[in-house]
Design a protein around this motif. Structure first.
Motif, PDB file in Angstrom:
ATOM      1  N   THR A 321       0.852  -1.193   0.000  1.00  0.00           N
ATOM      2  CA  THR A 321       0.000   0.000   0.000  1.00  0.00           C
ATOM      3  C   THR A 321       0.883   1.237   0.000  1.00  0.00           C
ATOM      4  N   VAL A 322       0.412   2.283  -0.689  1.00  0.00           N
ATOM      5  CA  VAL A 322       1.138   3.554  -0.768  1.00  0.00           C
ATOM      6  C   VAL A 322       0.302   4.638  -0.100  1.00  0.00           C
ATOM      7  N   ILE A 323       0.926   5.349   0.853  1.00  0.00           N
ATOM      8  CA  ILE A 323       0.267   6.477   1.526  1.00  0.00           C
ATOM      9  C   ILE A 323       0.920   7.755   1.016  1.00  0.00           C
ATOM     10  N   GLY A 324       0.122   8.628   0.387  1.00  0.00           N
ATOM     11  CA  GLY A 324       0.654   9.853  -0.190  1.00  0.00           C
ATOM     12  C   GLY A 324       1.022  10.894   0.851  1.00  0.00           C
ATOM     13  N   ALA A 325       1.682  11.943   0.394  1.00  0.00           N
ATOM     14  CA  ALA A 325       2.150  13.015   1.273  1.00  0.00           C
ATOM     15  C   ALA A 325       0.988  13.748   1.941  1.00  0.00           C
ATOM     16  N   ASN A 344      -2.889  14.398   0.818  1.00  0.00           N
ATOM     17  CA  ASN A 344      -3.815  15.320   1.495  1.00  0.00           C
ATOM     18  C   ASN A 344      -5.148  14.661   1.867  1.00  0.00           C
ATOM     19  N   THR A 345      -5.099  13.377   2.157  1.00  0.00           N
ATOM     20  CA  THR A 345      -6.308  12.640   2.533  1.00  0.00           C
ATOM     21  C   THR A 345      -6.364  12.444   4.044  1.00  0.00           C
ATOM     22  N   GLY A 359      -8.628   8.928  -4.129  1.00  0.00           N
ATOM     23  CA  GLY A 359      -8.087  10.106  -4.795  1.00  0.00           C
ATOM     24  C   GLY A 359      -7.587  11.149  -3.811  1.00  0.00           C
ATOM     25  N   PRO A 360      -6.685  12.034  -4.242  1.00  0.00           N
ATOM     26  CA  PRO A 360      -6.128  13.070  -3.363  1.00  0.00           C
ATOM     27  C   PRO A 360      -7.217  13.960  -2.761  1.00  0.00           C
TER      28      PRO A 360
END
Length: 391
Positions: A321-325, A344-345, A359-360
């Motif tokens: 899994t990838v967790i965004g900034a 930004n979630t 989605g962001p």
């Protein structure tokens, strides 16, 4: 085989087994018949010592500039004193006493679900005085007292156990935890002789210029023989720069009386960080958060720009899994495998199945997202049933 009567031995005989380092020291078949593995008798008694733990949490924390008691300020999503209690829970202590003072009702309420008792320090007159108020509460069978501060949330149970083992092995009456600091400002200095023997601890406000150059500092963690501790505290005065009863003064008196004292050097000086300001609070939180990130990385999770992330320690995230900034993953969240959470979630009290794409800029609160779903940028889903466990 005969032995002189000894309270520590009698306590041990009440147990079917006593362990040291995972190995049985003795066992018995009846109260009148027992076998002892051939070990030094003094060493045997040391292994059986009963430890009472005192956590000093009475301070106001003036530098925090807050109406909240200092030890209740959150570090990594829970009051900092709870991290200290978590470390102590890993040890075989017979009781834990929390010394409270400033807003003591509030602190006692916050810790009501912990198996601890409380001693109230109505007048804050120094660390020595804080320990003195515990004397009547220490269990009668306790022969050793472990003393910690409630504002050191980074201390580890493994480190405390290593100190206990050293204390036992050296048959010390008093042991002090110390560490090396590149900048020792604000800490009491450990003063030793040329042979490395512990002489005294000098608080910074009372230290000479030469003593202030010492980089070995006091961690504020002690293991002390119960009788020596309280008899010695009764002899202390307030003739010092702060006009308080210093717990550290027991070290000098131990030296004067030729009492066996030693020090345990903590290898990671971050563990003894005392939180006295908002800046130190942030540092402690960041260290705890980074430790959790390491666990996630080891589990196969990708964290983009981790310095911008906030992830609750109870979060479960599957591999790949990838967790965004700039994401905020709050309490009670489970994320499946091979998910992609956009930047930004914010996610709270939610469960995401495998292969979910978020989605962001999305907000998910109290929802379940089935496996394989793709949520567009800016998705907002907030359940009215927020508050129950979804894990």
């Amino acid at each position: 085989m005969g032995f002189m009567k000894n309270d520590a031995l009698v306590r041990c005989l009440k147990r079917p087994r006593c362990f040291y380092g995972g190995c049985p020291i003795f066992f018995y078949t009846s109260p009148a018949s027992f076998v002892i593995v051939p070990l030094c008798f003094k060493f045997f008694l040391r292994c059986c010592m009963q430890i009472s733990c005192l956590i000093l949490a009475a301070g106001k924390g003036t530098r925090m500039k807050s109406s909240l008691p200092k030890v209740l300020h959150p570090v990594f999503f829970q009051p900092m004193v709870c991290h200290v209690l978590a470390a102590v829970e890993q040890l075989a202590v017979s009781q834990t006493i929390v010394v409270v003072g400033h807003q003591h009702e509030r602190v006692q309420s916050a810790l009501a679900h912990y198996p601890v008792s409380f001693a109230v320090q109505t007048e804050q007159n120094g660390t020595g005085h804080a320990v003195q108020v515990c004397e009547q509460f220490v269990a009668g069978d306790a022969d050793t007292v472990l003393i910690l501060c409630g504002d050191t949330p980074l201390v580890r149970g493994q480190t405390l156990q290593a100190m206990i083992e050293r204390h036992r092995a050296e048959a010390n009456v008093l042991s002090v935890m110390a560490t090396e600091m590149a900048d020792p400002t604000g800490y009491g200095r450990i003063v030793c002789d040329e042979a490395g023997q512990l002489l005294e601890i000098v608080e910074e406000k009372d230290a000479t210029l030469k003593q202030r150059r010492i980089r070995e500092v006091n961690a504020g963690i002690y293991l002390v023989d119960r009788n020596f501790l309280f008899k010695t505290l009764a002899l202390l005065d307030t003739e010092n720069a702060q006009g308080e009863i210093y717990l550290t003064d027991i070290v000098g008196l131990a030296r004067q009386r030729a009492v066996k004292a030693g020090r345990y050097i903590c290898p990671d000086n971050r563990e003894i960080l005392g939180v006295n300001s908002r800046q130190q609070l942030a540092v402690a939180h960041d260290i705890k958060q980074q430790e959790f990130f390491v666990a996630l990385w080891d589990a196969g999770v990708t964290l983009q720009r981790p310095a911008t992330l906030s992830v609750h320690p109870g979060t479960v995230i599957g591999a790949d899994t990838v967790i965004g900034a700039n994401c905020s993953i709050r309490h009670n969240v489970r994320i499946g495998r091979r998910c992609d959470v956009g930047a930004n979630t914010c996610i709270e009290e939610s469960c995401l199945g495998d292969d979910v794409v978020v989605g962001p800029g999305s907000v998910l609160v109290g929802v379940r997202i089935d496996a394989g779903n793709v949520l567009p940028a800016g998705t907002v889903r907030v359940s009215g049933e927020k508050g129950g466990s979804i894990l």
